[in-house]
Design a protein around this motif. Structure first.
Motif, PDB file in Angstrom:
ATOM      1  N   GLU A   1       5.646 -18.086  -5.080  1.00  0.00           N
ATOM      2  CA  GLU A   1       6.333 -18.686  -6.215  1.00  0.00           C
ATOM      3  C   GLU A   1       7.780 -18.224  -6.410  1.00  0.00           C
ATOM      4  OE1 GLU A   1       1.988 -18.865  -6.692  1.00  0.00           O
ATOM      5  OE2 GLU A   1       3.351 -17.209  -6.284  1.00  0.00           O
ATOM      6  N   VAL A   2       8.097 -17.018  -5.966  1.00  0.00           N
ATOM      7  CA  VAL A   2       9.451 -16.479  -6.140  1.00  0.00           C
ATOM      8  C   VAL A   2       9.763 -15.558  -4.969  1.00  0.00           C
ATOM      9  CG1 VAL A   2       8.672 -14.575  -7.606  1.00  0.00           C
ATOM     10  CG2 VAL A   2      11.040 -15.315  -7.749  1.00  0.00           C
ATOM     11  N   GLN A   3      10.968 -15.690  -4.438  1.00  0.00           N
ATOM     12  CA  GLN A   3      11.370 -14.858  -3.304  1.00  0.00           C
ATOM     13  C   GLN A   3      12.821 -14.426  -3.469  1.00  0.00           C
ATOM     14  OE1 GLN A   3      10.582 -17.013   0.312  1.00  0.00           O
ATOM     15  NE2 GLN A   3       8.429 -17.270  -0.168  1.00  0.00           N
ATOM     16  N   MET A   4      13.142 -13.304  -2.857  1.00  0.00           N
ATOM     17  CA  MET A   4      14.508 -12.799  -2.886  1.00  0.00           C
ATOM     18  C   MET A   4      15.304 -13.401  -1.732  1.00  0.00           C
ATOM     19  SD  MET A   4      13.966  -8.806  -3.766  1.00  0.00           S
ATOM     20  CE  MET A   4      12.233  -8.448  -3.946  1.00  0.00           C
ATOM     21  N   SER A   5      16.555 -13.736  -2.000  1.00  0.00           N
ATOM     22  CA  SER A   5      17.426 -14.277  -0.961  1.00  0.00           C
ATOM     23  C   SER A   5      17.982 -13.136  -0.107  1.00  0.00           C
ATOM     24  CB  SER A   5      18.574 -15.059  -1.597  1.00  0.00           C
ATOM     25  OG  SER A   5      19.449 -14.174  -2.277  1.00  0.00           O
ATOM     26  N   VAL A   6      18.668 -13.479   0.965  1.00  0.00           N
ATOM     27  CA  VAL A   6      19.269 -12.473   1.839  1.00  0.00           C
ATOM     28  C   VAL A   6      20.361 -11.691   1.109  1.00  0.00           C
ATOM     29  CG1 VAL A   6      18.712 -13.657   3.994  1.00  0.00           C
ATOM     30  CG2 VAL A   6      20.853 -14.175   2.836  1.00  0.00           C
ATOM     31  N   ASP A   7      20.910 -12.247   0.035  1.00  0.00           N
ATOM     32  CA  ASP A   7      21.928 -11.558  -0.760  1.00  0.00           C
ATOM     33  C   ASP A   7      21.364 -10.319  -1.460  1.00  0.00           C
ATOM     34  OD1 ASP A   7      23.770 -13.502  -0.035  1.00  0.00           O
ATOM     35  OD2 ASP A   7      23.354 -14.723  -1.807  1.00  0.00           O
ATOM     36  N   CYS A   8      20.055 -10.210  -1.556  1.00  0.00           N
ATOM     37  CA  CYS A   8      19.410  -9.081  -2.239  1.00  0.00           C
ATOM     38  C   CYS A   8      19.212  -7.872  -1.323  1.00  0.00           C
ATOM     39  CB  CYS A   8      18.059  -9.505  -2.809  1.00  0.00           C
ATOM     40  SG  CYS A   8      18.179 -10.801  -4.049  1.00  0.00           S
ATOM     41  N   PHE A   9      19.564  -8.014  -0.049  1.00  0.00           N
ATOM     42  CA  PHE A   9      19.370  -6.919   0.904  1.00  0.00           C
ATOM     43  C   PHE A   9      19.967  -5.624   0.356  1.00  0.00           C
ATOM     44  CE2 PHE A   9      20.333  -4.310   4.591  1.00  0.00           C
ATOM     45  CZ  PHE A   9      19.134  -4.377   5.268  1.00  0.00           C
ATOM     46  N   PRO A  10      19.245  -4.499   0.425  1.00  0.00           N
ATOM     47  CA  PRO A  10      18.096  -4.195   1.281  1.00  0.00           C
ATOM     48  C   PRO A  10      16.749  -4.581   0.676  1.00  0.00           C
ATOM     49  CG  PRO A  10      18.722  -2.209   0.136  1.00  0.00           C
ATOM     50  CD  PRO A  10      19.706  -3.295  -0.273  1.00  0.00           C
ATOM     51  N   TYR A  11      16.752  -5.192  -0.501  1.00  0.00           N
ATOM     52  CA  TYR A  11      15.490  -5.600  -1.122  1.00  0.00           C
ATOM     53  C   TYR A  11      15.003  -6.892  -0.481  1.00  0.00           C
ATOM     54  CZ  TYR A  11      17.230  -2.288  -4.546  1.00  0.00           C
ATOM     55  OH  TYR A  11      17.736  -1.171  -5.145  1.00  0.00           O
ATOM     56  N   GLU A  12      13.754  -6.861  -0.015  1.00  0.00           N
ATOM     57  CA  GLU A  12      13.160  -8.031   0.632  1.00  0.00           C
ATOM     58  C   GLU A  12      11.806  -8.392   0.043  1.00  0.00           C
ATOM     59  OE1 GLU A  12      13.788  -8.206   5.096  1.00  0.00           O
ATOM     60  OE2 GLU A  12      13.893  -6.037   4.719  1.00  0.00           O
ATOM     61  N   TYR A  13      11.078  -7.381  -0.438  1.00  0.00           N
ATOM     62  CA  TYR A  13       9.708  -7.570  -0.917  1.00  0.00           C
ATOM     63  C   TYR A  13       9.543  -6.943  -2.292  1.00  0.00           C
ATOM     64  CZ  TYR A  13       9.023  -8.476   4.040  1.00  0.00           C
ATOM     65  OH  TYR A  13       9.127  -8.978   5.303  1.00  0.00           O
ATOM     66  N   TYR A  14       8.531  -7.412  -3.009  1.00  0.00           N
ATOM     67  CA  TYR A  14       8.191  -6.827  -4.309  1.00  0.00           C
ATOM     68  C   TYR A  14       7.148  -5.738  -4.080  1.00  0.00           C
ATOM     69  CZ  TYR A  14      10.408 -11.148  -5.722  1.00  0.00           C
ATOM     70  OH  TYR A  14      11.309 -12.176  -5.865  1.00  0.00           O
ATOM     71  N   ASP A  15       7.276  -4.638  -4.786  1.00  0.00           N
ATOM     72  CA  ASP A  15       6.351  -3.514  -4.656  1.00  0.00           C
ATOM     73  C   ASP A  15       4.940  -3.961  -5.023  1.00  0.00           C
ATOM     74  OD1 ASP A  15       4.903  -1.137  -4.816  1.00  0.00           O
ATOM     75  OD2 ASP A  15       6.508  -0.043  -5.811  1.00  0.00           O
ATOM     76  N   ALA A  16       3.999  -3.771  -4.125  1.00  0.00           N
ATOM     77  CA  ALA A  16       2.616  -4.206  -4.345  1.00  0.00           C
ATOM     78  C   ALA A  16       1.987  -3.541  -5.572  1.00  0.00           C
ATOM     79  CB  ALA A  16       1.775  -3.924  -3.101  1.00  0.00           C
ATOM     80  N   ASP A  17       2.471  -2.350  -5.928  1.00  0.00           N
ATOM     81  CA  ASP A  17       1.918  -1.641  -7.086  1.00  0.00           C
ATOM     82  C   ASP A  17       2.216  -2.346  -8.411  1.00  0.00           C
ATOM     83  OD1 ASP A  17       0.824   0.298  -5.492  1.00  0.00           O
ATOM     84  OD2 ASP A  17       2.473   1.724  -5.777  1.00  0.00           O
ATOM     85  N   ARG A  18       3.093  -3.322  -8.388  1.00  0.00           N
ATOM     86  CA  ARG A  18       3.431  -4.069  -9.605  1.00  0.00           C
ATOM     87  C   ARG A  18       2.384  -5.131  -9.954  1.00  0.00           C
ATOM     88  NH1 ARG A  18       8.660  -3.605 -11.380  1.00  0.00           N
ATOM     89  NH2 ARG A  18      10.122  -2.512 -10.045  1.00  0.00           N
ATOM     90  N   PHE A  19       1.416  -5.344  -9.069  1.00  0.00           N
ATOM     91  CA  PHE A  19       0.454  -6.435  -9.206  1.00  0.00           C
ATOM     92  C   PHE A  19      -0.990  -5.953  -9.168  1.00  0.00           C
ATOM     93  CE2 PHE A  19       4.287  -7.834  -7.090  1.00  0.00           C
ATOM     94  CZ  PHE A  19       4.668  -8.938  -7.851  1.00  0.00           C
ATOM     95  N   VAL A  20      -1.867  -6.754  -9.755  1.00  0.00           N
ATOM     96  CA  VAL A  20      -3.302  -6.514  -9.693  1.00  0.00           C
ATOM     97  C   VAL A  20      -3.966  -7.837  -9.290  1.00  0.00           C
ATOM     98  CG1 VAL A  20      -3.718  -7.018 -12.133  1.00  0.00           C
ATOM     99  CG2 VAL A  20      -5.273  -5.530 -10.911  1.00  0.00           C
TER     100      VAL A  20
END
Length: 89
Positions: A48-67
């Motif tokens: 549903e939501v993704q980070m663009s290449v402009d967000c580098f070095p961020y690419e993924y959301y931390d799995a600990d944020r979800f259940v």
């Protein structure tokens, strides 16, 4: 896999708000990876939501944020919404 975001705090300044997750929202995990810069942590790619290449070095959301969202919980949420709609009539 369906998940619910439990923690959307501490958004990095480099990530635009429209590419960030929202607490209480349901998302679909489409990929899980071991994060290279954060030892022992896993990241997720969401449908549903993704980070663009402009967000580098961020690419993924931390799995600990979800259940994980259990199918039974999803069905209960649908029932609550239907009941709330009926009360409005």
């Amino acid at each position: 896999m369906k998940v619910i975001c439990l923690n959307s705090s501490n958004k990095p300044a480099k990530i635009p708000i429209d590419q960030w997750i929202k607490k209480g929202e349901t998302y679909t995990i489409i990929k899980v990876v071991k994060m290279g810069l954060q030892d022992g942590r896993y990241g997720v790619l969401l449908k549903e939501v993704q980070m663009s290449v402009d967000c580098f070095p961020y690419e993924y959301y931390d799995a600990d944020r979800f259940v994980p969202l259990d199918d039974q919980v999803a069905n209960m949420e649908e029932e609550v919404i239907k009941e709330a709609d009926l009360e409005l009539i």
